[in-house]
Scaffold this motif. Structure first.
Motif, PDB file in Angstrom:
ATOM      1  N   LEU A 316    -113.018  18.832   5.884  1.00 61.60           N
ATOM      2  CA  LEU A 316    -114.470  18.927   5.708  1.00 61.60           C
ATOM      3  C   LEU A 316    -115.175  19.024   7.050  1.00 61.60           C
ATOM      4  CD1 LEU A 316    -117.091  18.730   4.043  1.00 61.60           C
ATOM      5  CD2 LEU A 316    -116.850  16.228   4.161  1.00 61.60           C
ATOM      6  N   GLU A 319    -113.690  22.261   8.927  1.00 64.48           N
ATOM      7  CA  GLU A 319    -113.610  23.407   8.018  1.00 64.48           C
ATOM      8  C   GLU A 319    -112.270  24.129   8.090  1.00 64.48           C
ATOM      9  OE1 GLU A 319    -116.968  25.826   8.941  1.00 64.48           O
ATOM     10  OE2 GLU A 319    -118.424  24.435   8.050  1.00 64.48           O
ATOM     11  N   VAL A 410    -111.415  20.465  -1.400  1.00 59.99           N
ATOM     12  CA  VAL A 410    -112.772  20.325  -0.863  1.00 59.99           C
ATOM     13  C   VAL A 410    -113.769  21.116  -1.712  1.00 59.99           C
ATOM     14  CG1 VAL A 410    -112.016  19.842   1.502  1.00 59.99           C
ATOM     15  CG2 VAL A 410    -112.398  22.212   0.796  1.00 59.99           C
ATOM     16  N   TYR A 415    -117.869  20.174  -1.848  1.00 60.92           N
ATOM     17  CA  TYR A 415    -118.250  20.265  -0.448  1.00 60.92           C
ATOM     18  C   TYR A 415    -118.543  21.714  -0.037  1.00 60.92           C
ATOM     19  CZ  TYR A 415    -116.306  15.525  -0.215  1.00 60.92           C
ATOM     20  OH  TYR A 415    -116.037  14.192  -0.440  1.00 60.92           O
ATOM     21  N   LYS A 480    -121.278  24.863   3.952  1.00 61.84           N
ATOM     22  CA  LYS A 480    -121.168  23.694   3.085  1.00 61.84           C
ATOM     23  C   LYS A 480    -122.354  23.648   2.118  1.00 61.84           C
ATOM     24  CE  LYS A 480    -118.996  20.908   6.741  1.00 61.84           C
ATOM     25  NZ  LYS A 480    -119.229  21.851   7.869  1.00 61.84           N
ATOM     26  N   GLY A 484    -121.821  18.635   0.697  1.00 68.35           N
ATOM     27  CA  GLY A 484    -120.818  18.722   1.735  1.00 68.35           C
ATOM     28  C   GLY A 484    -121.392  18.460   3.114  1.00 68.35           C
ATOM     29  N   GLU A 487    -121.988  14.712   3.413  1.00 64.26           N
ATOM     30  CA  GLU A 487    -120.706  14.020   3.552  1.00 64.26           C
ATOM     31  C   GLU A 487    -120.116  14.244   4.933  1.00 64.26           C
ATOM     32  OE1 GLU A 487    -117.588  11.716   1.526  1.00 64.26           O
ATOM     33  OE2 GLU A 487    -119.740  12.067   1.264  1.00 64.26           O
TER      34      GLU A 487
END
Length: 613
Positions: A316, A319, A410, A415, A480, A484, A487
């Motif tokens: 996340l 990426e 993800v 996300y 995102k 996302g 987060e």
């Protein structure tokens, strides 16, 4: 003369006799030479014999020299728009023997050359003409081989379609002394005769310093004021009133006159693509490639902001599902009780290489995520344990599938709307495809438009720059969702805490966080600094899942770690200090051991056979 016009030396031939003799034998000794061996030696002998002669040929050819005492050109413009050219070349042959000469006339700015005639010292010569590769060639034989002598050669030919027609005045442009020569021209005069009723409005010489006379009359004379060196040309231009001679612009003139406009358009298009293409892509990133803006009320978080596993948090934040996330998952599975990692170096006669064993525990894997289950299965297989070295050149095939499952995870958690790797591949693939098309298209376009423009490459350069920008910017295009982005901001705050933990808490009181957050430190690329910081704290407990190499302690072997310690009564977890004393090394032995294990695991699991690229 060479290049556009020159004289060649006669051919040189070599005659070598070949003889045959009886076989040579040395009976009763060491040497026996049969006919077959002799035949093998003959070519070598001939080569050694001829080598001095062959070596001398280039030097011999280089001794052929001459110079132009004069090269005078007389041009008469006829009423029908053609013009008659008579060249008088006074040549002094200074060394070597010459048998023929030739003159090449570029045909890109005329339509035809006719009525050719050649004389040597007033006597007609045999000549031939040919046209190829955009040049009209006149070749003539000298009356006899010439050397160390002075001779006058006169060439006469009629040029069609060579004038330029403009409303403001018709023009003659002509390269009277051609540049493709290896020897100098000591003197040159160019005379231009205009048709009856025409007077010269403008006259200029180019590339050679010359005086000009006759402007305002029907005869213009250009006289070179310097010796014309090899590679230097003498071009003249005369303008006279429009309508005096018949004719209209030839196709080559229309192309030539359009070149500045086409060059400008090609340059503008190239500049637009060079600047505008990347600018539009940057605008695309600004509109669609940036994550939603979020704020969190704190600069750091002292604990994970959610239940996301380390590999998911790492994917996340950066990426990318990479090798750090794979290693973080292995350590996280060990920390959660699914694995034990036991050091087991392979000892050789003189040196030993690092190795370890991944041991599967009895804990069920029902609650694991898909990528965790797949990694655990590929790591230990159906057996209870597997050496890390046995995974060399094998485990790499599992990495793409682990990454795929991580990207799916993800997206499943909301996300990202689209998998980041697919977004990057789309942009990178498009940019690469454009580059593959641009390179061959550039050559084709330059070849097809060479007569119309000299800047055909400009749009291709701009398009290539746009393609490179597309490849580069594709790395930053995964976007995102708001969930996302929020987060990721929280996980970055937690990463900041791990990176600078000594600024936010007392390490002496946070030793329990070493093992607990080690997988996250690995996923964030902080594993070395994380283990180094806690290796200085004597009370830091050794992870129970990590079993180092047994070493003798007080006459007995101890691992100072791991679940199977061999102790029958409960005892507190071993500390790094106790482990380091058992190993007989410094307090950072654990740091070095874990670092060595992570390095070895990273290189081993990612290794692939050389044939796999």
């Amino acid at each position: 003369m060479e290049g556009r016009g020159f004289f060649r030396p006669p051919g040189v031939s070599l005659w070598c006799p070949v003889w045959h003799k009886s076989p040579i034998r040395f009976e009763g000794g060491a040497l026996v030479m049969t006919t077959r061996r002799l035949q093998r030696l003959i070519p070598l002998t001939l080569l050694l014999f001829l080598f001095p002669l062959l070596s001398a040929l280039p030097a011999h050819a280089q001794t052929k020299t001459l110079y132009w005492e004069r090269m005078d050109v007389d041009i008469t413009i006829l009423p029908d728009g053609s013009f008659l050219v008579e060249e008088t070349q006074v040549i002094v042959f200074t060394s070597g023997t010459f048998t023929y000469g030739y003159r090449s006339i570029p045909t890109d700015r005329l339509t035809a050359v006719t009525d050719v005639a050649v004389w040597e010292d007033g006597q007609p010569c045999r000549w031939t003409t040919d046209e190829e590769d955009g040049e009209f060639q006149i070749r003539w034989d000298l009356l006899e081989p010439r050397q160390d002598s002075r001779h006058t050669y006169t060439l006469r030919y009629l040029v069609h379609g060579g004038l330029r027609y403009y409303d403001g005045g018709d023009q003659l442009w002509w390269k009277a002394v051609f540049p493709d020569r290896s020897f100098p021209v000591n003197g040159s005069t160019v005379t231009v005769h205009l048709p009856e009723g025409a007077t010269a409005e403008l006259a200029q010489a180019y590339f050679t310093e010359a005086t000009v006379s006759g402007i305002g009359t029907s005869t213009v004379v250009f006289t070179a004021q310097e010796s014309i060196d090899p590679g230097q040309e003498f071009e003249v231009r005369v303008q006279f009133p429009h309508g005096v001679v018949a004719g209209s612009p030839a196709a080559w003139q229309r192309v030539e006159d359009s070149k500045p406009i086409v060059n400008l358009l090609m340059g503008l298009l190239g500049g637009l693509l060079l600047v505008g293409g990347p600018a539009m892509l940057l605008l695309l990133w600004y509109v669609r490639g940036r994550d939603p803006y979020v704020e969190i009320p704190t600069d750091y978080l002292t604990e994970p902001p959610s239940d996301a596993p380390p590999a998911v948090a790492g994917t996340l934040v950066d990426e990318k599902a990479d090798m750090q996330d794979v290693l973080a998952t292995i350590i996280d599975l060990a920390r959660r009780g699914y694995l034990e990692i036991e050091e087991s170096p392979i000892r050789g006669l003189f040196v030993s290489s690092y190795d370890c064993i991944f041991r599967r525990t009895d804990k069920p894997d029902d609650d694991l995520l898909p990528y965790e289950k797949y990694l655990l299965r590929r790591l230990v297989g159906r057996r209870s344990g597997r050496r890390m070295s046995s995974l060399r050149n094998r485990f790499y095939t599992a990495i793409p599938k682990i990454q795929e499952r991580l990207y799916n995870e993800v997206v499943r958690r909301g996300y990202f709307r689209t998998r980041p790797d697919r977004v990057r591949k789309a942009y990178t693939g498009t940019g690469t495809a454009i580059l593959f098309v641009v390179f061959p298209a550039s050559f084709c376009l330059m070849s097809a438009l060479s007569q119309y423009t000299s800047t055909a490459i400009c749009p291709m350069i701009g398009l290539g720059a746009t393609a490179v920008t597309l490849i580069v910017i594709g790395r930053f295009m995964p976007t995102k969702t708001r969930k996302g982005a929020e987060e990721a901001a929280r996980w970055r705050a937690f990463k900041r805490y791990l990176e600078q933990i000594e600024q936010y808490t007392d390490l002496q009181e946070a030793t329990d966080q070493f093992e607990k957050y080690l997988p996250y430190a690995i996923a964030f690329g902080l594993d070395r600094t994380w283990t180094r910081k806690f290796s200085r704290i004597e009370t830091t407990p050794v992870p129970a899942w990590y079993i180092p190499v047994p070493v003798p302690v007080g006459g007995r072997y101890s691992t100072s770690g791991g679940r199977g310690s061999g102790l029958s009564s409960p005892s507190p977890p071993p500390s790094l200090d106790g482990m380091s004393r058992g190993l007989g090394t410094s307090l950072d032995a654990m740091s070095r051991g874990l670092g060595k294990m992570l390095d070895a695991a990273g290189s081993t699991l990612a290794s692939r056979p050389s044939s796999s690229g």
